[in-house]
Scaffold this motif. Structure first.
Motif, PDB file in Angstrom:
ATOM      1  N   GLY A 341      73.808  -7.888  39.845  1.00  0.00           N
ATOM      2  CA  GLY A 341      72.650  -8.320  39.084  1.00  0.00           C
ATOM      3  C   GLY A 341      72.393  -9.811  39.050  1.00  0.00           C
ATOM      4  O   GLY A 341      73.304 -10.624  39.126  1.00  0.00           O
ATOM      5  N   SER A 364      69.896  -5.816  41.101  1.00  0.00           N
ATOM      6  CA  SER A 364      69.760  -5.331  39.730  1.00  0.00           C
ATOM      7  C   SER A 364      69.483  -6.521  38.820  1.00  0.00           C
ATOM      8  O   SER A 364      69.762  -7.673  39.176  1.00  0.00           O
ATOM      9  N   GLY A 366      69.907  -7.461  34.624  1.00  0.00           N
ATOM     10  CA  GLY A 366      70.359  -6.998  33.307  1.00  0.00           C
ATOM     11  C   GLY A 366      69.289  -7.239  32.261  1.00  0.00           C
ATOM     12  O   GLY A 366      69.051  -8.375  31.861  1.00  0.00           O
ATOM     13  N   GLU A 368      69.061  -5.017  29.419  1.00  0.00           N
ATOM     14  CA  GLU A 368      69.865  -4.556  28.273  1.00  0.00           C
ATOM     15  C   GLU A 368      69.036  -3.889  27.184  1.00  0.00           C
ATOM     16  O   GLU A 368      69.324  -2.785  26.789  1.00  0.00           O
ATOM     17  N   ASN A 405      68.599  -2.912  34.326  1.00  0.00           N
ATOM     18  CA  ASN A 405      69.699  -2.249  33.606  1.00  0.00           C
ATOM     19  C   ASN A 405      69.469  -2.303  32.100  1.00  0.00           C
ATOM     20  O   ASN A 405      69.187  -3.372  31.546  1.00  0.00           O
ATOM     21  N   TYR A 406      69.612  -1.171  31.459  1.00  0.00           N
ATOM     22  CA  TYR A 406      69.455  -1.071  29.997  1.00  0.00           C
ATOM     23  C   TYR A 406      70.701  -0.429  29.398  1.00  0.00           C
ATOM     24  O   TYR A 406      71.317   0.436  30.026  1.00  0.00           O
ATOM     25  N   SER A 434      64.989   2.157  36.558  1.00  0.00           N
ATOM     26  CA  SER A 434      65.585   1.685  35.308  1.00  0.00           C
ATOM     27  C   SER A 434      66.907   2.412  35.119  1.00  0.00           C
ATOM     28  O   SER A 434      66.929   3.640  34.999  1.00  0.00           O
ATOM     29  N   ALA A 435      67.983   1.669  35.137  1.00  0.00           N
ATOM     30  CA  ALA A 435      69.309   2.290  35.014  1.00  0.00           C
ATOM     31  C   ALA A 435      69.773   2.195  33.567  1.00  0.00           C
ATOM     32  O   ALA A 435      70.042   1.099  33.071  1.00  0.00           O
ATOM     33  N   HIS A 461      79.692  -0.230  30.133  1.00  0.00           N
ATOM     34  CA  HIS A 461      78.608   0.734  30.306  1.00  0.00           C
ATOM     35  C   HIS A 461      79.204   2.034  30.828  1.00  0.00           C
ATOM     36  O   HIS A 461      80.090   2.018  31.636  1.00  0.00           O
TER      37      HIS A 461
END
Ligand code: SF4
Length: 626
Positions: A341, A364, A366, A368, A405-406, A434-435, A461
């Motif tokens: 990321g 990626s 981040g 969050e 990334n969430y 969206s991961a 995670h």
């Protein structure tokens, strides 16, 4: 040996003396990379689809480099790669196979010292089924070597491993300088290396830590020498790095590159700054490029993943490296990605232009949380405005595949309303994917005593679909599942088992039903390429082939559609779990009345999206005022 330093390391010297007389017969050292998967719950079908991770042992390669020139006979064993290779050869696996492979190396090398590193985090660190614990347990039973452990997994509970006497020494954080010092003392080599803090051991009933300097290591030295004993050009035949290495092409030999270590940021849930340093430090660009050139020119590597936590840590250095990659690409066809990321607020148009020119296929980012209060609390160097700005820029670079990334359930305090903010924000960001990951604390009280870490520093995670080898997210009694999760009280904090169901629904609605590439103006070909890549890791999943089929219909590429639908149907037919899931989301009717044209597919998708529109839109269910 007389220690003339200002530090008192008498306990270490006394402990080392005892170990020397018991275990040290020679100067042979075995450095072992542990498995990167759970050995007691393997899925052979996924292994054969090259869905298991096979990362080169970069961490122990660095340790081998650090110990070079000290008269040690060092052998690196990548137990993960060798195990996967063994599975491909024998078409079977049991955890004892990995231990037998290790025993063969032990018999050949006859080491006095074994170093073990495990880079993968799994939630139950001390279960005998954990790859690090399994390995250390085996070495403990053999009781013939000094065992030194390090790496990400161990660092989550150093005290726990030492109290259970799973190793003789545990190295916290960055290892090179500490291992140099430890070897000097252990082998009674006359104090070539300066004492270092951060080596833990337990001589009697008390945990001890070495006394010494705390400076971060000077990053220098390429890994070319250590690559020579590793079959890196074959790793892609038994596994993958991540979705990007698969996306680049399953037949492309892959490798890694590292420019920086550490991170400028200090996100509350992340251990990188603490264990790897803040701000970032970098390897000399010429050395990194030499390493890349070696991999590409001499080993045939055709895709590289950047393993930095903060790749743009120093913009000028990063640009210099990327320029070097551009030059190298004039002669060699290779791609690269940055799965770990990039920090969104650091992304600029110039940087994206460079990435595009240099053969980057994606990265990626981040994010969050889409909730401004939670985002502030994470201390991420980013805010919703910066993220929106990054999103605007990214729309002009469609060649890059960008994953946001969430984290769901932040600090175990996130309300469902705040989670909905993240869900809604995924549509606003308009990224390719969206991961979502579930926030989870993986460590134990011991680390707090030793390191004085707060709980949040021990979080990681976790992907609920990776909890089980079949990829199912079991529905526990008393929790809402499917679209019903949207009925949850926005002011309440959902329980952990409820978060798994929220994860499932958010992932399906955001990445499949509502994905921007399946909407008018999207790029269904890009979407299909990604989904078919993931599908390889989840062979039992029926919605991946279903949505890949919808994407192909939109592309008017009808030839593959029947085969994809057949996979979807077979997977639904053989699993009550997936039938229930399909019924929950009204996907059975899509499967049974599959559209036969591109306009039909667009209509079907539009109808599916309508059901979730109230939660996708900005004025839907905001838990905050902007
Ligand atoms: S989460 Fe990423 S940006 Fe934040 S401290 Fe960790 S590595 Fe740095």
């Amino acid at each position: 040996m007389v220690d003339i330093s200002p530090y008192n390391n008498d306990p270490l010297h006394a402990y080392a003396e005892g170990l020397r007389s018991k275990y040290l017969r020679n100067r042979n050292v075995l450095l072992v990379q542990a498995l990167q998967f759970l050995p007691y719950s393997t899925n052979l079908e996924v292994i054969f689809r090259k869905g298991y991770p096979a990362w080169p042992p970069t961490g122990i390669q660095r340790i081998a480099n650090a110990l070079a020139g000290r008269g040690l006979n060092i052998k690196i064993v990548d137990l993960n790669y060798e195990t996967l290779e063994h599975v491909f050869e024998t078409r079977a696996y049991k955890p004892e196979d990995s231990l037998e492979i290790l025993d063969r190396h032990i018999a050949e090398v006859q080491p006095s010292i074994i170093g073990v590193s495990c880079i993968c985090m799994f939630s139950d660190l001390h279960a005998p089924t954990n790859p690090l614990t399994m390995l250390l347990d085996h070495l403990k039973k053999l009781d013939r070597f000094v065992v030194v452990a390090g790496g990400t997994a161990l660092n989550n509970d150093i005290g726990g491993f030492l109290r259970r006497e799973m190793c003789h020494f545990a190295v916290a954080g960055e290892g090179e300088d500490k291992v140099r010092y430890l070897m000097d003392v252990l082998l009674d080599d006359g104090g070539k290396a300066a004492p270092r803090k951060g080596i833990y051991f337990k001589p009697a009933d008390r945990l001890e830590q070495t006394d010494g300097g705390t400076e971060w290591a000077v990053l220098t030295g390429d890994l070319i020498g250590t690559y020579q004993s590793l079959p890196i050009e074959k790793y892609h035949r038994v596994g993958c790095l991540n979705t990007f290495s698969r996306f680049a092409g399953m037949d492309r030999p892959y490798g890694v590159l590292q420019l920086n270590r550490g991170c400028r940021a200090r996100c509350l849930f992340c251990g990188v700054p603490k264990f790897m340093g803040r701000p970032t430090r970098h390897y000399p660009v010429a050395e990194v490029l030499a390493e890349v050139r070696y991999q590409v020119e001499e080993r045939g590597i055709r895709h590289l993943d950047v393993i930095d936590d903060d790749f743009i840590g120093d913009r000028r250095t990063t640009s210099e490296l990327i320029q070097g990659l551009i030059d190298l690409r004039a002669r060699y066809d290779f791609t690269w990605s940055a799965y770990n990321g990039l920090i969104a607020s650091q992304i600029t148009e110039d940087l994206l232009e460079l990435l595009r020119k240099a053969g980057c296929i994606g990265f990626s980012m981040g994010i969050e949380s889409g909730n401004p209060d939670l985002l502030r609390r994470t201390r991420k160097p980013s805010n919703l405005r910066a993220l929106r700005k990054a999103s605007d820029m990214l729309q002009r670079f469609p060649e890059l595949f960008v994953v946001g990334n969430y984290i769901l359930g932040l600090y175990d305090e996130e309300t469902f309303g705040q989670m909905l903010d993240s869900f809604r924000f995924t549509f606003e960001m308009k990224l390719d994917w969206s991961a979502f990951a579930a926030f989870q604390i993986t460590s134990f009280g011991t680390a707090v005593e030793l390191e004085r870490q707060s709980d949040v520093n021990r979080a990681t995670h976790v992907l609920p679909a990776r909890d089980r080898p079949d990829g199912e997210v079991a529905i526990a009694e008393g929790v809402l599942a499917g679209p019903d999760v949207f009925r949850l009280d926005p002011d309440k904090v959902p329980a952990r088992r409820q978060i798994s169901q929220i994860w499932f629904t958010f992932n399906l609605v955001s990445n499949y039903i509502g994905n921007k590439h399946l909407r008018p103006g999207g790029d269904p070909a890009k979407y299909v390429a990604w989904v078919e890549t993931i599908q390889g890791i989840y062979p039992a999943n029926p919605y991946m082939p279903l949505f890949a089929a919808l994407g192909r219909r939109l592309m008017q590429d009808h030839a593959r559609v029947p085969a994809l639908l057949e996979i979807a149907r077979t997977n639904v037919d053989k699993s009550d779990y997936w039938r229930t899931r399909f019924e929950q989301f009204d996907l059975m009717s899509v499967l049974e009345n599959f559209p036969d044209s591109a306009p039909g597919a667009a209509e079907t998708l539009e109808a599916m999206r309508e059901r979730y529109a109230p939660w996708m839109e900005a004025d839907g269910h905001l838990s905050h005022k902007e």
